[in-house]
Design a protein around this motif. Structure first.
Motif, PDB file in Angstrom:
ATOM      1  N   VAL A 353      -8.151 -14.738   3.615  1.00 18.59           N
ATOM      2  CA  VAL A 353      -6.798 -14.218   3.699  1.00 18.59           C
ATOM      3  C   VAL A 353      -6.888 -12.798   4.248  1.00 18.59           C
ATOM      4  N   SER A 354      -5.973 -12.443   5.134  1.00 16.19           N
ATOM      5  CA  SER A 354      -6.021 -11.115   5.742  1.00 16.19           C
ATOM      6  C   SER A 354      -4.607 -10.628   6.005  1.00 16.19           C
ATOM      7  N   ALA A 355      -4.488  -9.318   6.105  1.00 18.27           N
ATOM      8  CA  ALA A 355      -3.200  -8.700   6.418  1.00 18.27           C
ATOM      9  C   ALA A 355      -3.434  -7.416   7.203  1.00 18.27           C
ATOM     10  N   GLU A 356      -2.612  -7.207   8.199  1.00 13.32           N
ATOM     11  CA  GLU A 356      -2.689  -5.986   8.995  1.00 13.32           C
ATOM     12  C   GLU A 356      -1.281  -5.467   9.239  1.00 13.32           C
ATOM     13  N   VAL A 357      -1.127  -4.145   9.153  1.00 13.05           N
ATOM     14  CA  VAL A 357       0.142  -3.500   9.487  1.00 13.05           C
ATOM     15  C   VAL A 357      -0.136  -2.419  10.527  1.00 13.05           C
ATOM     16  N   ARG A 358       0.792  -2.287  11.484  1.00 15.30           N
ATOM     17  CA  ARG A 358       0.638  -1.288  12.549  1.00 15.30           C
ATOM     18  C   ARG A 358       1.991  -0.667  12.864  1.00 15.30           C
ATOM     19  N   LEU A 359       1.950   0.602  13.219  1.00 17.38           N
ATOM     20  CA  LEU A 359       3.129   1.290  13.735  1.00 17.38           C
ATOM     21  C   LEU A 359       2.792   1.780  15.135  1.00 17.38           C
ATOM     22  N   ALA A 360       3.549   1.296  16.133  1.00 17.21           N
ATOM     23  CA  ALA A 360       3.274   1.642  17.526  1.00 17.21           C
ATOM     24  C   ALA A 360       4.439   2.409  18.122  1.00 17.21           C
ATOM     25  N   SER A 361       4.105   3.440  18.885  1.00 20.30           N
ATOM     26  CA  SER A 361       5.126   4.257  19.549  1.00 20.30           C
ATOM     27  C   SER A 361       5.670   3.514  20.761  1.00 20.30           C
ATOM     28  N   THR A 368       1.291   7.963  23.868  1.00 16.70           N
ATOM     29  CA  THR A 368       1.511   6.700  23.167  1.00 16.70           C
ATOM     30  C   THR A 368       0.437   6.553  22.096  1.00 16.70           C
ATOM     31  N   TYR A 369       0.801   5.901  21.002  1.00 14.82           N
ATOM     32  CA  TYR A 369      -0.151   5.814  19.904  1.00 14.82           C
ATOM     33  C   TYR A 369       0.196   4.630  19.016  1.00 14.82           C
ATOM     34  N   GLN A 370      -0.761   4.288  18.170  1.00 12.71           N
ATOM     35  CA  GLN A 370      -0.543   3.312  17.111  1.00 12.71           C
ATOM     36  C   GLN A 370      -1.507   3.608  15.967  1.00 12.71           C
ATOM     37  N   VAL A 371      -1.026   3.393  14.759  1.00 10.60           N
ATOM     38  CA  VAL A 371      -1.839   3.585  13.560  1.00 10.60           C
ATOM     39  C   VAL A 371      -1.646   2.346  12.697  1.00 10.60           C
ATOM     40  N   GLY A 372      -2.655   2.060  11.859  1.00 14.58           N
ATOM     41  CA  GLY A 372      -2.516   0.860  11.044  1.00 14.58           C
ATOM     42  C   GLY A 372      -3.542   0.775   9.937  1.00 14.58           C
ATOM     43  N   GLY A 373      -3.381  -0.274   9.152  1.00 12.32           N
ATOM     44  CA  GLY A 373      -4.303  -0.578   8.066  1.00 12.32           C
ATOM     45  C   GLY A 373      -4.606  -2.062   8.045  1.00 12.32           C
ATOM     46  N   PHE A 374      -5.759  -2.409   7.473  1.00 16.24           N
ATOM     47  CA  PHE A 374      -6.249  -3.786   7.510  1.00 16.24           C
ATOM     48  C   PHE A 374      -6.878  -4.129   6.165  1.00 16.24           C
ATOM     49  N   LEU A 375      -6.561  -5.324   5.641  1.00 13.48           N
ATOM     50  CA  LEU A 375      -7.153  -5.844   4.412  1.00 13.48           C
ATOM     51  C   LEU A 375      -7.687  -7.244   4.674  1.00 13.48           C
ATOM     52  N   TRP A 376      -8.811  -7.570   4.034  1.00 11.27           N
ATOM     53  CA  TRP A 376      -9.475  -8.856   4.309  1.00 11.27           C
ATOM     54  C   TRP A 376     -10.227  -9.320   3.071  1.00 11.27           C
ATOM     55  N   TYR A 377     -10.141 -10.617   2.803  1.00  8.14           N
ATOM     56  CA  TYR A 377     -10.952 -11.223   1.749  1.00  8.14           C
ATOM     57  C   TYR A 377     -11.379 -12.608   2.211  1.00  8.14           C
ATOM     58  N   SER A 378     -12.651 -12.914   2.002  1.00  3.91           N
ATOM     59  CA  SER A 378     -13.189 -14.209   2.397  1.00  3.91           C
ATOM     60  C   SER A 378     -14.137 -14.708   1.318  1.00  3.91           C
ATOM     61  N   LYS A 379     -13.921 -15.953   0.903  1.00  4.23           N
ATOM     62  CA  LYS A 379     -14.797 -16.589  -0.075  1.00  4.23           C
ATOM     63  C   LYS A 379     -15.473 -17.776   0.581  1.00  4.23           C
ATOM     64  N   ASN A 380     -16.813 -17.808   0.499  1.00  9.00           N
ATOM     65  CA  ASN A 380     -17.587 -18.854   1.147  1.00  9.00           C
ATOM     66  C   ASN A 380     -18.486 -19.536   0.128  1.00  9.00           C
ATOM     67  N   THR A 381     -18.498 -20.857   0.121  1.00  7.25           N
ATOM     68  CA  THR A 381     -19.398 -21.610  -0.746  1.00  7.25           C
ATOM     69  C   THR A 381     -20.183 -22.593   0.101  1.00  7.25           C
ATOM     70  N   GLN A 382     -21.402 -22.837  -0.315  1.00  6.82           N
ATOM     71  CA  GLN A 382     -22.233 -23.846   0.351  1.00  6.82           C
ATOM     72  C   GLN A 382     -22.996 -24.653  -0.689  1.00  6.82           C
TER      73      GLN A 382
END
Length: 771
Positions: A353-361, A368-382
């Protein structure tokens, strides 16, 4: 060991292609312009010619015209990309500019990232799905970590879907080939309500395979794929929103490797196959190697209009992927005295599951610019089980012809059945803050600066007991099976249990600086420095044993220097883009090979320093209406500069200076497309020649061991439609010259992976549109 294309034959073929192209060009009528392609390589919409990054942008129409249905097929369109095709998708990898992470560890991530509609895929294997109903594919070469962040230290593939349409549209495709492949796809798109549109696609495909397994007298290395995807687009006052859902299922009996050279008279006799090198098309295996995939996902993209013409963007998604590998690891029909049977079955499941937010001019101002944040989680089983059959002596009669003696499966005294099962649980967590700005110093000169702070953490728990005899439950080792548990022994620094666990984390600041200058209208030059990053890892695989494998693998970091230009000439009839690059990797994550009771296994490690340097050029010419000439070339010299010395002896490693695996020095594609009206119909002609130079299958190889000989492929298609292109029938021919080649060469030809298009085949595609 395996024949390459002779220069004389190649010259003849190239001359034929060139003559055809010149003949078509001579007959073509009016002048035209190169098609403009809009990309989101910097997360805002831009003309690809304005982006100071080495990009290859391929439209869905171009992929369809080339008969490409998955990422594996883009190598002939984008020469700087190669693939490591494993026996299962979970063990496959993308390689760019000679660099990629080839590992069997479930606690390692790729160096080349795949992004689908803004969502980064956790593992390379997730990207080897059918490309269905996509608008374009963007290949971004070199580190892309500033804006894309996750797993992009060597490059990135960005896949963008087609959206809904304001008018009702429907399209049906049916496809069949001379080697028994059949595919069908149906798409419906149109308005749902004011400002709301939708799109739904369903597909099915089946292929028998190109290798015959004589044990079962059936074709293998084929597939059965089916799935569906749907999306809803909102485009109204205040913003835009896209919701996507998809489902994909694959049942592949792939990929069995053929025996290309002799393994000795006894084993050759048991196989009953005369090895013919790259022309071998038979195996004799009592287990059909298979790869079973199931994947589904949900994605939400939103662009919200905010203050002062700024745009606030949200990208969030959930993906679930399950891959089951069934593998015959001895490549024989039965166990023999001194030659054991080795069968594997493993299932990997990934939830991310992941989420990203950005603010762009706004993009129409000097800064011109953009700033943002990023979150990520991954669960793997074998969950992975290895089962052997082994015997030092046998009560079964010897083969009167070969002298080989099969193990007697009923004799549990002389025949052992060693087996073990492992369970791996791995979690990845990642968060990042990033920003990038471009300042227009003058009307022609621009400076771009960007940075990203990343925090990564990875943890694992791996459980595996010592191998036992499945017939008695008593301890027993075998090929690829250990007599100690995953925790290792106390005497060697382990914990003496069946469990190994660990965690690690890392913080990193990566970024880029780019200076670009418009020399004149439609001619731009740029120079850039980019610092790339890939997070830490662990070597978590079936035979993982503490303490050695419990040590964390440090992050992989890269420093990239690139200069290039993008240009259009003669009223945009000619487009020429080129880039030269030098990338140094520190702490390169790579596989080492370890022998465990006669079976070769791999061990992920920080190999040391690696350098990739070279150039790329892309030429497109539109000399007349409907006619497009294409030429793409990539040169990459990717080598180990200094492999980490042996920690016990501090001696230099023999792999210093050797080339990286699946890193051909030179690849190129030349081709042409011509669309012309001819009376009551319209014709669509395409042809291309793709050449790949010599490469090696695995790290540290040289000479004929693991060498993959150079090869060339000539493909062509001819389509015919009504004037409105509602009905189009296309004939495709792959490998017109019927020249065989291999994708992988393991153990000096004893194991060869033969791709489908190593043999000539033809296909017919009927496409019908209802508008």
């Amino acid at each position: 060991m395996f024949s390459a294309q002779s220069s004389r034959v190649f010259a003849r073929r190239a001359l034929a292609v060139s003559a055809s192209v010149l003949a078509v060009a001579a007959s073509a009528p009016a002048m035209a312009q190169v098609e403009e392609i809009i990309v989101t390589a910097q997360k805002v919409k831009q003309n690809v010619q304005d982006v100071p990054i080495a990009i290859s942008a391929v439209t869905g129409e171009a992929m369809a015209r080339a008969g490409a249905k998955s990422l594996e097929d883009i190598t002939s369109i984008v020469p700087s990309v190669t693939f490591r095709k494993g026996t299962t998708n979970a063990n496959s990898a993308i390689v760019m500019r000679g660099v990629g992470t080839i590992s069997f560890s479930v606690a390692a991530e790729p160096s080349v990232s795949t992004v689908v509609d803004g969502v980064v895929l956790s593992r390379s294997g997730q990207s080897f799905l059918d490309l269905v109903d996509f608008d374009r594919l963007e290949v971004l070469r070199g580190p892309q970590g500033t804006l894309f962040g996750k797993n992009a230290s060597a490059g990135l593939v960005n896949i963008v879907s087609k959206g809904g349409t304001k008018d009702f549209e429907a399209e049906a495709n049916v496809y069949g080939t001379t080697d028994d492949e059949y595919r069908a796809r149906m798409t419906v798109s149109g308005p749902i309500a004011p400002d709301l549109t939708g799109r739904v696609t369903g597909f099915y495909g089946k292929y028998d395979g190109n290798i015959r397994n004589t044990y079962y007298d059936k074709m293998v290395n084929g597939y059965e794929h089916y799935g569906a995807r749907g999306l809803i687009d909102y485009d109204g006052n205040g913003g835009r929103l896209r919701l996507i859902a998809d489902y994909f299922k694959a049942n592949d009996d792939c990929c069995a490797e053929v025996t290309g050279v002799t393994r000795g008279p006894a084993i050759d006799g048991q196989l009953g196959i005369v090895p013919q090198g790259e022309d071998t098309r038979e195996v004799n295996q009592n287990l059909v190697t298979r790869s079973l995939d199931r994947q589904y996902s949900f994605t939400l993209n939103a662009d919200i209009d905010t203050f002062a013409d700024h745009t606030f963007s949200i990208v969030t998604g959930y993906r679930n992927w399950r891959n089951t590998e069934i593998r015959d690891g001895d490549f024989l029909p039965r166990a023999l005295v001194g030659t054991p049977q080795l069968h594997d079955r493993g299932t990997v499941q990934t939830d991310q599951v992941s989420a990203e937010v950005r603010l762009a001019s706004p993009q129409n101002q000097a800064l011109t610019y953009q700033v943002g944040g990023f979150l990520w989680y991954s669960k793997n089983t074998q969950d992975f089980t290895r089962s052997d059959v082994t015997c030092a002596a046998s009560t079964a009669p010897a083969d009167p012809v070969t002298g080989a003696q099969p193990c007697n499966l009923s004799d549990t005294v002389n025949t052992l059945f060693p087996t073990a099962t492992s369970r791996s649980d791995v979690e990845f967590r990642n968060w990042a803050l990033f920003g990038q700005a471009t300042y227009e110093i003058t009307q022609a000169l621009r400076l771009t600066l960007g940075g990203r702070f990343t925090h990564d953490s990875v943890s694992y728990t791996h459980t595996r007991a010592a191998a036992v005899n499945a017939a008695t439950g008593l301890p027993a080792t075998g090929a690829g099976l250990l007599g100690t548990g995953a925790g290792g022994t106390v005497a060697t620094g382990g914990n003496g249990t069946d469990t190994s666990s660990g965690s690690t984390s890392a913080d990193n600041f990566s970024g880029k600086a780019v200076l670009q200058y418009d020399v004149m209208d439609d001619v731009m030059v740029y120079g850039s420095y980019t610092r790339g990053y890939k997070g830490p890892a662990f070597n978590v695989f079936f035979n993982h044993t503490a303490p050695n494998n419990a040590a964390p693998i440090d992050p992989e970091k890269s420093n990239s220097f690139e200069v290039g230009f993008k240009s259009q000439f003669l009223d945009r009839m000619v487009q020429l883009n080129a880039a030269a690059f030098l990338v140094d990797y520190k702490g390169f994550q790579a596989n080492n090979f370890v022998l465990i009771n006669g079976a070769t296994t791999t061990s992920l490690t920080n190999a040391g320093t690696v350098r990739s340097k070279g150039f790329e050029a892309d030429l497109t010419v539109a000399p007349a209406q409907g006619l497009t000439l294409r030429a793409n070339a990539a040169y990459a010299d990717a080598r180990v500069r200094k492999f980490n010395p042996n920690p016990l002896t501090n001696a230099a490693d023999a792999r210093d200076g050797t080339r990286l695996p699946l890193a051909p020095k030179f690849s190129y594609t030349i081709g042409a497309d011509y669309d012309v009206e001819l009376g009551p119909v319209k014709l669509y002609l395409s042809s291309d020649w793709h050449h790949v130079s010599k490469q090696f299958s695995d790290l540290g190889e040289s000479g004929e061991s693991g060498e993959i000989a150079p090869y060339g492929l000539w493909n062509a298609s001819l389509g015919v439609s009504d004037p409105d292109d509602r009905y189009r029938l296309t004939l495709l021919v792959k490998n017109i010259l019927d020249d065989s080649y291999v994708l992988l060469n393991t153990t000096a030809g004893q194991r060869l992976m033969i791709p489908r298009d190593a043999d000539r085949y033809a296909g017919l595609n009927l496409r019908v549109r209802f508008n």
